[in-house]
Enzyme design. Structure first.
Site, PDB file in Angstrom:
ATOM      1  N   HIS A  82      68.446  38.072  57.811  1.00 56.85           N
ATOM      2  CA  HIS A  82      67.099  38.166  57.264  1.00 56.85           C
ATOM      3  C   HIS A  82      67.072  38.952  55.954  1.00 56.85           C
ATOM      4  O   HIS A  82      66.333  38.609  55.036  1.00 56.85           O
ATOM      5  CB  HIS A  82      66.180  38.836  58.295  1.00 56.85           C
ATOM      6  N   HIS A 131      57.080  34.822  59.188  1.00 55.55           N
ATOM      7  CA  HIS A 131      57.017  35.800  60.280  1.00 55.55           C
ATOM      8  C   HIS A 131      57.043  35.011  61.583  1.00 55.55           C
ATOM      9  O   HIS A 131      56.175  35.151  62.448  1.00 55.55           O
ATOM     10  CB  HIS A 131      55.763  36.674  60.167  1.00 55.55           C
TER      11      HIS A 131
END
Length: 821
Positions: A82, A131
């Site tokens: 990420h 998200h």
């Protein structure tokens, strides 16, 4: 595999097994650098934190010792997929290598968000991020903090956030888990954005079984700033003070990016709930206002938001960007829970926080501004020099005089592992592409076509989405000119001149599954076209690339092809990629989602008063003339018709001609300036039939159309999803000039008919559809699946809204009360 020495006390539990190993204390204190030097052979849980054996060995080589518990946590976070983009970097370089020249871009990839100049004095910054995993685990907070995080990215560039958008994807609409996830996500987006006072001007809602268990919650924000107020993140200036501004730090979000966002889902997902951040939009609003006051007073030398990776990311990135070091006293960080360990403080992803670099002389003024706005502001460190030999500085963090971190910050922020992972075309792709939708049984009679239209407009992906959008405030701040369900959200930036921007986000996972290279270009083309048909000039791109596991060669092939397609497409259109996000590991077990590149395109208006809405204008006479722009071919593979009527996915997606898309956008901009067009709507999902229905229903204006006689069947004309097309309504008296303008730009222009005061869609020689019947089919689907707005609000703790569902954010269209420039 974790072994602790005899002196270790029982670990405190964070609720997430993989991060519990990070918070042990030794001899009543933290794991220090001194202790790490003295215990070189102590086993550490690096694999539980997502680090591979060779990555762990490299960390030991960098440090010349084993890492402390805090350092291990920091490397696991910053070297996660990420944060480090370790699997995608080799491909993302194309966006820089192929970037078009002579653009408006002031800041791009590598910054918190891209910045584009729109006038001599003003610039806008925009970005989209994901998200996804947090929103599956805890839908409300996952989506809410997604909005909060992307807004802080915009704020960190020196801009005032002015709007948000939300591209969303869920599993099958009738699946029980979709009924759990979607209402929470929608309530989270609405709750956070509405409380911030930011209009939600657009987005997408897509349902497909491929997203079952892996919803995609992407969030976009846009802000505006004076050009001279552009901020940077570098921690420059030896002796400058490091200030933590905003909310206090708690245990929420620990392990969020390193474990939750960089791993596939499994049956343990419910145990990961503590890893989801908790948002406070009212604190974020105070944070926004305090930062803007600090910017205007010239009190900020550098700034970085705290989002994914929290304090770890902010400290290392600001120091690495400047080549300086930092000395940080961690015990000064304001805490919500006094018992937090240094590792927890560094790994926490508590929201509503910013890291400031300020000169010592400005510190008191900074603290005073923070106090005025009621936000915490604490000097936690100082900028230290680089090495005497010119080497970068070091990040040294202490906890009550114990050195728990001593690392070169660039090793975390910039020097993470980079993988050229194996790529291999999916084994089933040839067979999938051979199974063309063009061979499927199709309706032929007028009655069959009418029935198909009604079924299509009521399908979950094509139905009316006001059940969702009425929970968002689209017109707060008073500068929204167009918003959902329009093709693009349009905002006025300058009230004096009418200067404004248009934004659209688009993506089609089915097209990308069939051909990721062409699918990415199609996503770009649709977003570009949506901006273009409003009359704006498309100028820049942001992207959110949602894919399965990078450890799967087939997924990496899809990713590589999609990036190549997007980079090639942006180069051809002259629209640079200003930044974005990569979201991997969107899969459950071995089942990956469809490759889903979501593309946002920004357009610029010299005056938003000339924007073109999608709905046919009201008429009392003969009505406006309706034209179809572009060419229609028999392109049904990957289409909504194939999926809704046959559950079919196969063949090749429509061909995309980006030069034709560019000419179409130029035509619409010129026609907008000349006042030749009263309405325009792009053709995409559902084809011409969907565009006609939506254009009629927007203002309850009928239409009488005759399909072209060019050898294609009525069905193909109505349901093909050929790219590069738009439906336009041209006022009578302007038609000759418009047709001549279309010819000048080389855009095929086919007359279809005219609008009508009678509320009926009449497709000559095929069928007649009263708009009341169409509206009933179009609007009933989502309320039937998910209940009323009041029920949703009550479910998520908004009793005032639940008691009065009419108090929702719905405002009708831009003609009913919204300022229009």
């Amino acid at each position: 595999m974790t072994t602790q020495p005899d002196t270790a006390v029982a670990p405190k539990q964070t609720g997430f097994a993989a991060t519990d190993v990070l918070v042990n204390e030794f001899d009543g204190g933290p794991d220090t650098v001194q202790r790490a030097v003295g215990t070189p052979d102590e086993l550490q849980p690096h694999t539980e934190l997502g680090l591979k054996d060779d990555e762990y060995d490299r960390i030991r080589q960098i440090l010349g010792r084993r890492p402390t518990a805090s350092e291990l946590a920091m490397y696991s976070i910053m070297w996660s997929e990420h944060c480090s983009y370790k699997s995608s970097k080799v491909h993302l370089r194309q966006f820089g290598d192929k970037a078009p020249q002579g653009t408006r871009m002031l800041a791009g990839i590598g910054e918190n968000a891209g910045v584009v100049q729109i006038s001599d004095e003003l610039a806008v910054t925009f970005k989209v991020e994901s998200h996804n995993h947090p929103s599956f685990v805890e839908p409300y907070q996952g989506a809410a903090t997604g909005v909060g995080g992307i807004v802080r990215d915009i704020l960190a560039m020196g801009a005032r956030p002015i709007a948000v958008m939300d591209p969303l994807r869920f599993g099958a609409a009738d699946h029980p888990d979709t009924a759990r996830v979607l209402p929470g996500v929608v309530a989270g987006i609405g709750g956070y954005g509405n409380c911030l006072g930011l209009p939600n001007i657009g987005g997408e809602i897509v349902f497909d079984p491929t997203y079952q268990g892996n919803p995609l919650v992407n969030a976009l924000s846009i802000g505006v700033l004076p050009v001279e107020r552009l901020q940077h993140k570098e921690a420059a200036g030896v002796g400058n003070v490091v200030v933590l501004l905003g909310a206090r730090t708690g245990r929420d979000g620990i392990g969020g990016v390193s474990v939750l966002a960089s791993a596939t889902f499994d049956e343990e997902a419910e145990q990961r709930r503590p890893s989801v951040q908790v948002g406070d939009p009212f604190m974020e609003k105070l944070l926004i206002e305090s930062c803007l006051e600090l910017y205007d007073a010239g009190l900020v030398a550098g700034i970085q938001d705290l989002g994914g990776a929290g304090l770890t990311c902010a400290l290392t990135e600001t120091a690495a960007a400047a080549g300086t070091g930092m000395r940080v006293w961690l015990e000064r960080v304001p805490l919500r829970e006094a018992s937090m360990s240094p590792t927890e403080i560094l790994a926490s992803e508590s929201q509503e926080r910013m890291l400031l670099i300020v000169t010592p002389g400005n510190l008191e003024r900074v603290l005073s501004v923070a106090e005025k706005w009621g936000v915490w502001a604490t000097a936690i460190g100082e900028v230290t020099p680089a090495g005497d030999d010119g080497s970068p500085g070091r990040l040294v963090i202490t906890w009550n005089d114990h050195v728990v971190v001593d690392v070169p910050p660039g090793s975390l922020a910039d020097d993470g592992p980079v993988y050229a992972r194996p790529i291999r075309e999916p084994a089933d792709l040839i067979l999938l592409q051979a199974d063309k939708a063009e061979t499927l049984p199709r309706p032929s009679t007028g009655d069959e076509l009418r029935e198909t239209v009604l079924r299509m407009i009521a399908s979950p992906n094509l139905c009316d989405k006001s059940w969702v959008t009425e929970q968002y405030d689209r017109y707060v701040l008073g500068n929204t000119v167009l918003a959902q369900p329009e093709d693009s959200g349009v905002l006025r930036i300058d009230e004096k001149t009418g200067l404004g921007v248009a934004l659209s986000v688009d993506g089609n996972g089915r097209f990308a599954r069939l051909d990721p290279y062409e699918g990415a270009k199609l996503a770009l083309a649709e977003a570009y076209r949506n901006v273009g048909v409003t009359g704006a000039e498309p100028v820049a791109v942001t992207d959110c690339l949602n894919f399965g596991s990078p450890e799967d060669p087939a997924v990496m092939w899809q990713f590589a092809e999609a990036v190549r397609g997007l980079a090639d497409g942006c180069q051809q259109l002259g629209t640079p990629v200003t930044g974005g996000n990569v979201s991997f590991y969107n899969q459950t077990g071995a089942a990956a989602i469809h490759p889903t590149p979501v593309v946002g395109v920004l357009g610029v208006f010299d005056d938003v008063a000339r924007r073109i809405p999608m709905g046919f204008p009201a008429t009392t006479g003969d009505g406006d003339l309706i034209f179809l722009l572009g060419e229609t071919s028999c392109e049904l593979s990957g289409s909504e018709w194939a999926w809704v009527t046959h559950g079919h996915l196969g063949g090749r997606p429509p061909k995309v001609d980006l030069e034709a898309e560019r000419r179409l956008a130029m035509l619409m901009a010129r026609a907008s300036q000349a006042g030749h067009v009263g309405a325009a709507h792009d053709l995409s999902d559902g084809g011409l039939a969907q565009a006609l229905v939506e254009s009629c229903l927007r203002r309850n204006v009928g239409a009488q159309v005759t399909l072209p006689e060019d050898g294609q069947s009525a069905f193909v004309h109505l349901f093909s999803e050929s790219a590069g097309r738009a439906l336009v309504a041209v006022p009578r008296g302007h038609d000759k000039a418009f047709v001549a303008l279309a010819a000048e730009f080389g855009v095929p222009c086919t007359p279809l008919g005219a609008t009508s005061a009678e509320p009926v869609l009449d497709v000559r020689d095929q069928f007649t559809l009263p708009l009341d019947e169409a509206r009933a089919a179009h609007e009933a689907t989502l309320p039937a699946l998910f209940g009323g707005v009041a029920e949703l609000a009550n479910r998520h703790g908004d009793p005032e809204h639940a008691a009065d569902p009419t108090a929702s954010a719905s405002r009708g269209d831009e003609e009913s009360g919204a300022p229009t420039a």
